[in-house]
Design a protein around this motif. Sequence first.
Motif, short mmCIF file in Angstrom:
data_model
loop_
_atom_site.label_atom_id
_atom_site.label_comp_id
_atom_site.label_asym_id
_atom_site.label_seq_id
_atom_site.Cartn_x
_atom_site.Cartn_y
_atom_site.Cartn_z
N ALA A 100 9.69 -2.69 14.19
CA ALA A 100 9.76 -3.52 12.98
C ALA A 100 9.27 -2.74 11.77
N GLY A 101 8.21 -1.95 11.94
CA GLY A 101 7.74 -1.11 10.84
C GLY A 101 8.76 -0.06 10.45
N ILE A 102 9.46 0.52 11.43
CA ILE A 102 10.50 1.51 11.14
C ILE A 102 11.64 0.88 10.36
N ALA A 155 1.55 10.88 5.85
CA ALA A 155 0.15 10.91 5.41
C ALA A 155 -0.62 9.70 5.92
N GLU A 156 0.01 8.54 5.96
CA GLU A 156 -0.66 7.34 6.46
C GLU A 156 -0.86 7.39 7.97
N MET A 157 0.01 8.11 8.67
CA MET A 157 -0.18 8.24 10.12
C MET A 157 -1.38 9.12 10.45
N VAL A 158 -1.67 10.08 9.57
CA VAL A 158 -2.77 11.00 9.82
C VAL A 158 -4.11 10.32 9.56
N GLY A 159 -4.21 9.62 8.45
CA GLY A 159 -5.49 8.98 8.14
C GLY A 159 -5.33 7.89 7.10
N GLY A 218 3.06 3.53 7.52
CA GLY A 218 2.79 4.60 8.47
C GLY A 218 1.65 4.24 9.41
N TYR A 219 0.61 3.63 8.87
CA TYR A 219 -0.50 3.15 9.70
C TYR A 219 -0.03 2.08 10.67
N LEU A 220 0.83 1.18 10.20
CA LEU A 220 1.36 0.11 11.06
C LEU A 220 2.12 0.69 12.25
N ILE A 221 2.96 1.66 11.99
CA ILE A 221 3.75 2.27 13.07
C ILE A 221 2.84 2.99 14.05
N ASN A 222 1.89 3.77 13.54
CA ASN A 222 1.01 4.54 14.40
C ASN A 222 0.11 3.63 15.23
N ALA A 262 0.83 -1.21 0.00
CA ALA A 262 0.00 0.00 0.00
C ALA A 262 0.86 1.26 0.00
N SER A 263 1.91 1.27 0.82
CA SER A 263 2.78 2.44 0.88
C SER A 263 3.53 2.64 -0.43
N LEU A 264 4.01 1.55 -1.01
CA LEU A 264 4.75 1.66 -2.27
C LEU A 264 3.84 2.14 -3.40
N ALA A 265 2.61 1.66 -3.44
CA ALA A 265 1.69 2.09 -4.50
C ALA A 265 1.46 3.59 -4.42
N ARG A 266 1.27 4.12 -3.23
CA ARG A 266 1.03 5.56 -3.07
C ARG A 266 2.28 6.37 -3.40
N SER A 267 3.41 5.95 -2.83
CA SER A 267 4.63 6.74 -3.03
C SER A 267 5.12 6.68 -4.47
N LEU A 268 5.07 5.52 -5.09
CA LEU A 268 5.54 5.40 -6.47
C LEU A 268 4.63 6.13 -7.44
#
Length: 293
Positions: free
Chosen positions: A260-262, A233-237, A243-247, A98-104
Motif C-alpha cells: 500500500a505504501g508503494i 533517506a527515510e528508509m535509512v533513518g 519510506g519509513y512506512l514501507i520499511n 512528511a515525505s512531500l515536505a522533505r522532497s518539495l
Amino acid sequence: MASTVEAPAAGPGTAGPDTAEPDTTGPAPARRRPLRRAAGAAGAVARRTVAIAAFLAVWELAPRAGLVDRTFLPPASEIVPALWDLARGGQLWSDTEASLARSLSGFALSILVGVPLGLVIGWYRPVAELLDPLLELFRNTAAIALLPVFILILGIGETSKVSIVLYACTWPILLNTISAVRTVDPLLVKSARSLGLPAPRIFQKVVLPAAVPTVFTGIRLAGATAILVVIVAEMVGAKEGLGYLINASQQNFAIKDMYAGIVAISLVGLVFNYLLVLVERRFTRWQQTPAQR
C-alpha cells in the motif's frame, strides 16, 4: 386557348416543391464531428490504460493461480483495503505529508540553485572552463552513495534529508540547463546580433525562451529523483514518511501495508509529474500548435 387540365391537388402524403422535407436518412457532417471526437477520446483513453490494466490483471491473477506466493505478493484487490485502512487511520496522510515536505523543499531549492547556475555556465565560457572539472567530478557520484556522509555531517534529522534531495535534484536541472543554453540555434543569436541587440537582451529575448523546454525536461527528471531519494533517506533513518512506512511494514511482516505504501508513492509521483507537465505547457505555450493547446 387556355388549358383545361387542372393540376392534381396535393394530398396529405404529397409534398409540393416548396414544402419538401429535408433528407434525414444519413447523418450530416456536423453530426458526425461529436461522434468522431468521442470515438477518438475513447481510443486515446484505451491506449493509455491498456498497459496498466494488463499489469493489474497479471498482478491479480498470478498469486491466485499459484505462480507466486501470495504471502509475499498478495493480489492487487487485497492492497486496496489496506490502503484504505491506512488512509482512514490517518497514518497514510501524515507519512505522505512528511515525505512531500522533505522532497518539495529539496526540489524547490534545487531549482533555485540549478537553473541560474546552469544559465551562467552555459552562457559564459570562462565560468564553464572554471567549473567543468568540478562538475565532472561530482556528477558521477551517486547521491545515494553520499547519504551516509550527509547523515554524519548534518545528523539524522530533517536537514540531512532535505540536503540529499537538494544534491540529487540539482544535477539533472543543472546539466539540462547548460545543454539548453549551449544548443540554442546559432542562427537565432546571429540574427539578434545583426539587429544590434546587446548581449543581455539577446540572452533575455532569444536564449532564455529557446532553453525553456530543455530546462523543464531537467526539472521533470529532478521531480522523479526527489521522490526516489527521499524514500531511500527515510528508509535509512526516519520516524515518519512513506519510506519509513514501507520499511517498518516489511520488518513487521505487514506485507499488504508495505505494498500500500508503494502504491501511494506511485500515485504521488504520478500527480507530481502531471503538475509539472501543466506548468511546462504554461511556460512553453508559444511553442505549441493550436491542436496541442
